[in-house]
Design a protein around this motif. Structure first.
Motif, short mmCIF file in Angstrom:
data_model
loop_
_atom_site.label_atom_id
_atom_site.label_comp_id
_atom_site.label_asym_id
_atom_site.label_seq_id
_atom_site.Cartn_x
_atom_site.Cartn_y
_atom_site.Cartn_z
N VAL A 87 -8.45 8.66 -11.74
CA VAL A 87 -9.49 9.24 -12.59
C VAL A 87 -10.54 9.95 -11.73
N CYS B 71 -9.26 13.24 -10.49
CA CYS B 71 -9.25 14.20 -11.60
C CYS B 71 -10.65 14.76 -11.86
N LEU C 202 -2.88 11.07 -11.48
CA LEU C 202 -3.42 10.02 -12.35
C LEU C 202 -2.32 9.04 -12.74
#
Length: 214
Positions: free
Chosen positions: A71, A74, A58
């Motif tokens: 993002v 993740c 990230l």
């Protein structure tokens, strides 16, 4: 002594009444526990590595101007962490009151089931990961320049959201290949990380099964 050392060793594993049996059983108890402990420790470390790695990705993607890709990755990794923690808890709940053979076999059964659970998610994870990377590549400045070069080299009026159809078809084909190869990719990943320990586990089980048959 009418029995050979090999015969005594085999009898000791199978018959607890033999004098050598406690030593043999203790040996296999320790070997079984050592392998299980090692694998469980590696599984726990892998969970931490995924969490730390996702945060680092990230940060890295944010620094290069692609925070949404960071993002996105993740988000893809969150279910993996949840699955990993759930599966690790299952392995820790296995009864250690069983014999060394029953314990290692129950652990191996859990391991195969766990691999199947991971495999089902990776069939989704790998294609989705490639889709995210492809989208980021298309919307990036470098991607736009490349699309411009492609259209100049192979002109077409059939554009979808400004992207030539043949590029989208190529991406779709790659996604299909990745999806079909997900199991192989996952097995390769497993072999790289856990291959040596899995081999030791298989060898231990084979030895114990061989002795039980004699």
């Amino acid at each position: 002594m009418s029995k050979s050392i090999e015969a005594m060793w085999k009898d000791g594993f199978i018959k607890e009444t033999q004098l050598v049996a406690p030593k043999i059983n203790d040996l296999y108890n320790r070997k079984s526990q050592n392998i299980v402990d090692k694998l469980q420790h590696m599984f726990a470390l892998n969970i931490k590595a995924i969490i730390v790695g996702s945060l680092l990705m990230l940060l890295m993607f944010s620094l290069i101007g692609a925070p949404w890709l960071g993002v996105y990755i993740c988000v893809l990794l969150i279910p993996l962490v949840i699955i990993a923690k759930k599966e690790l808890r299952k392995s820790l709940q296995l009864s250690k009151g069983l014999s060394s053979y029953d314990y290692i076999m129950s652990f191996n059964t859990w391991l195969q089931d766990s691999i199947a659970v991971y495999g089902r998610y990776y069939r989704v994870f790998y294609p989705m990961l490639f889709i995210g990377m492809a989208v980021q590549g298309i919307v990036s400045e470098a991607g736009r320049k490349m699309i411009g070069l492609l259209v100049s080299a192979w002109p077409t009026d059939f554009l979808i959201l400004g992207v030539p159809y043949y590029l989208l078809l190529t991406i779709a084909l790659i996604i299909l290949v990745v999806a079909r190869s997900a199991d192989a990719l996952y097995k390769l990943d497993l072999n790289i990380v856990y291959g040596r320990q899995f081999k030791k586990l298989d060898e231990l089980i084979a030895d114990m099964q061989s002795l039980r048959k004699t």
